[in-house]
Design a protein around this motif. Structure first.
Motif, PDB file in Angstrom:
ATOM      1  N   GLY A   1       0.811  -1.220   0.000  1.00 16.99           N
ATOM      2  CA  GLY A   1       0.000   0.000   0.000  1.00 16.99           C
ATOM      3  C   GLY A   1       0.834   1.256   0.000  1.00 16.99           C
ATOM      4  O   GLY A   1       0.515   2.235  -0.698  1.00 16.99           O
ATOM      5  N   SER A   2       1.925   1.262   0.754  1.00 11.53           N
ATOM      6  CA  SER A   2       2.777   2.446   0.831  1.00 11.53           C
ATOM      7  C   SER A   2       3.457   2.741  -0.494  1.00 11.53           C
ATOM      8  O   SER A   2       3.559   3.899  -0.918  1.00 11.53           O
ATOM      9  CB  SER A   2       3.832   2.253   1.932  1.00 11.53           C
ATOM     10  N   LEU A   3       3.931   1.696  -1.175  1.00 15.80           N
ATOM     11  CA  LEU A   3       4.570   1.893  -2.480  1.00 15.80           C
ATOM     12  C   LEU A   3       3.562   2.397  -3.514  1.00 15.80           C
ATOM     13  O   LEU A   3       3.883   3.268  -4.334  1.00 15.80           O
ATOM     14  CB  LEU A   3       5.197   0.583  -2.959  1.00 15.80           C
ATOM     15  N   GLN A   4       2.352   1.881  -3.469  1.00 15.53           N
ATOM     16  CA  GLN A   4       1.332   2.332  -4.415  1.00 15.53           C
ATOM     17  C   GLN A   4       0.988   3.803  -4.192  1.00 15.53           C
ATOM     18  O   GLN A   4       0.896   4.585  -5.151  1.00 15.53           O
ATOM     19  CB  GLN A   4       0.081   1.464  -4.281  1.00 15.53           C
ATOM     20  N   LEU A   5       0.821   4.195  -2.934  1.00 15.06           N
ATOM     21  CA  LEU A   5       0.483   5.591  -2.631  1.00 15.06           C
ATOM     22  C   LEU A   5       1.642   6.524  -2.967  1.00 15.06           C
ATOM     23  O   LEU A   5       1.444   7.612  -3.524  1.00 15.06           O
ATOM     24  CB  LEU A   5       0.110   5.728  -1.150  1.00 15.06           C
ATOM     25  N   GLY A   6       2.862   6.097  -2.633  1.00  8.72           N
ATOM     26  CA  GLY A   6       4.025   6.933  -2.914  1.00  8.72           C
ATOM     27  C   GLY A   6       4.255   7.114  -4.402  1.00  8.72           C
ATOM     28  O   GLY A   6       4.559   8.224  -4.868  1.00  8.72           O
ATOM     29  N   GLU A   7       4.089   6.049  -5.165  1.00  8.13           N
ATOM     30  CA  GLU A   7       4.300   6.133  -6.607  1.00  8.13           C
ATOM     31  C   GLU A   7       3.186   6.931  -7.279  1.00  8.13           C
ATOM     32  O   GLU A   7       3.430   7.684  -8.232  1.00  8.13           O
ATOM     33  CB  GLU A   7       4.373   4.725  -7.201  1.00  8.13           C
ATOM     34  N   THR A   8       1.969   6.787  -6.788  1.00 11.24           N
ATOM     35  CA  THR A   8       0.857   7.567  -7.337  1.00 11.24           C
ATOM     36  C   THR A   8       1.063   9.055  -7.086  1.00 11.24           C
ATOM     37  O   THR A   8       0.821   9.890  -7.972  1.00 11.24           O
ATOM     38  CB  THR A   8      -0.475   7.118  -6.703  1.00 11.24           C
TER      39      THR A   8
ATOM     40  N   PHE B   1      11.426   7.635  -1.069  1.00 12.56           N
ATOM     41  CA  PHE B   1      11.335   8.440   0.159  1.00 12.56           C
ATOM     42  C   PHE B   1       9.883   8.772   0.496  1.00 12.56           C
ATOM     43  O   PHE B   1       9.497   8.787   1.667  1.00 12.56           O
ATOM     44  CB  PHE B   1      12.162   9.711   0.017  1.00 12.56           C
ATOM     45  N   ALA B   2       9.070   9.020  -0.538  1.00  6.90           N
ATOM     46  CA  ALA B   2       7.653   9.300  -0.304  1.00  6.90           C
ATOM     47  C   ALA B   2       6.962   8.073   0.281  1.00  6.90           C
ATOM     48  O   ALA B   2       6.185   8.171   1.241  1.00  6.90           O
ATOM     49  CB  ALA B   2       6.975   9.730  -1.601  1.00  6.90           C
ATOM     50  N   ALA B   3       7.250   6.893  -0.276  1.00  7.13           N
ATOM     51  CA  ALA B   3       6.642   5.658   0.217  1.00  7.13           C
ATOM     52  C   ALA B   3       7.083   5.359   1.641  1.00  7.13           C
ATOM     53  O   ALA B   3       6.281   4.910   2.477  1.00  7.13           O
ATOM     54  CB  ALA B   3       7.012   4.500  -0.704  1.00  7.13           C
TER      55      ALA B   3
END
Length: 334
Positions: A168-175, A249-251
């Motif tokens: 979930g964190s990678l999806q939100l950060g990449e989005t 870093f965002a994720a």
């Protein structure tokens, strides 16, 4: 999808083999095995729970010997350890009980039938390797063929809730940073599907349960480094080979914000699906015929009342029989 395959394959098996080869080349490879060692230990307990000494067993996808090292002569007399990676297999720990006849073979979990004769084993074990198999129904069917009648398959694989925080964190950060997301975590099997797949392969007397292991890490970066050290980094055909620095870093910040612990660490969840299935044999217990049950399913909502009434009736019947016996004894004495 593999260009040489007629089926839709999810995983790049060659990439996975190379990833696991790299783990074996690291001097500190053993430091990353904590999840697999723990699950291997729990799986070996399930072997000992079966009150039987197996003549010949197979450790399928043995890794570094996460299950085999715990086995003794009381569990199995002869053991074959196999893995897709020759480098990993070379470093796999064999059982400490040297009386077990143990040998190693390089075997691909997807093509068991070319390596073993039908009905070769009384026991097949697999711990955390089958989640990288493309055609799981086919592998289950091949395991069934390898087992002798009344043989048992005992396995463990990662379930669908594994690493949901990281996903979930990678999806939100990449989005947020790139306007869309790609698959960075490989798909896992859902527990609701495992029973059906085992049944379709012919297994009976199924036992399936799940467990969750939560591990704390300083940050998302240490988690991803450990996954790489385990050889559990993504190997799907549609994987994105590069993650931008800003996205990472965002994720990481999102991970800590959504799931972080009070001490600043982050949790990572590993869902483990354990399964036990038997190859049919006439000696196995048979289910009762339909209609022979004493309690109807429609009465389950008042199960406590049914059990209480049954207990009271049993006590009354026992008391009646005792009274009857006492009266007979008195008559004889007279």
């Amino acid at each position: 999808m593999s260009q040489n395959s007629h089926n839709m394959n999810v995983f790049d098996r060659l990439a996975k083999k190379l990833q696991r080869d790299r783990t074996a080349k690291n001097e500190d490879y053993h430091q990353f095995n904590y999840i697999k060692d723990e699950v291997g230990n729990r799986l070996s307990d399930r072997v000992y729970d079966i009150n039987r000494k197996f003549k010949k067993g197979l450790d399928l996808g043995c890794g570094y010997g996460h299950v085999s090292r715990h086995l003794t002569k009381d569990a199995v007399e002869e053991l074959v350890m196999c893995d897709h990676s020759a480098l990993v297999l070379e470093k796999a720990l064999i059982p400490e009980d040297t009386t077990i006849n143990c040998r190693k073979m390089v075997v691909d979990e997807e093509v068991l039938s070319s390596s073993f004769e039908p009905e070769s084993f009384d026991l097949v074990m697999s711990s955390l390797s089958l989640h990288w198999v493309n055609q799981l129904p086919s592998t289950f069917s091949q395991i069934m063929k390898c087992l002798r009648p009344d043989g048992v398959f005992i396995g463990a694989l990662f379930g669908g809730e594994t690493l949901y925080e990281l996903r979930g964190s990678l999806q939100l950060g990449e989005t947020e940073r790139e306007g869309g997301f790609a698959a960075h975590i490989s798909p896992f099997a859902a527990i609701r599907d495992i029973g059906g797949l085992l049944n379709s392969a012919g297994f009976t007397m199924l036992t399936i349960d799940t467990d969750e292991i939560s591990v704390g890490y300083p940050s998302m970066f240490e988690l991803m480094e450990d996954l790489k050290g385990m050889g559990e980094n993504n190997a799907s055909w549609i994987r994105k080979l590069h993650l931008h620095r800003d996205t990472m870093f965002a994720a990481s910040a999102i991970y800590k914000e959504l799931y972080g612990n009070e001490d600043g660490s982050i949790p990572a969840t590993f869902q483990i699906i354990y399964m036990i299935g038997w190859k049919p044999d006439p000696s196995q217990p048979k289910p009762l015929e339909r209609g022979t049950g004493e309690i109807s399913i429609k009465d389950l909502y008042r199960l406590d009342e049914v059990v209480k009434n049954a207990t009271e009736n049993m006590v009354k019947q026992t008391a009646k029989e005792i009274t009857h016996n006492l009266e007979d004894d008195d008559g004889k004495k007279m």
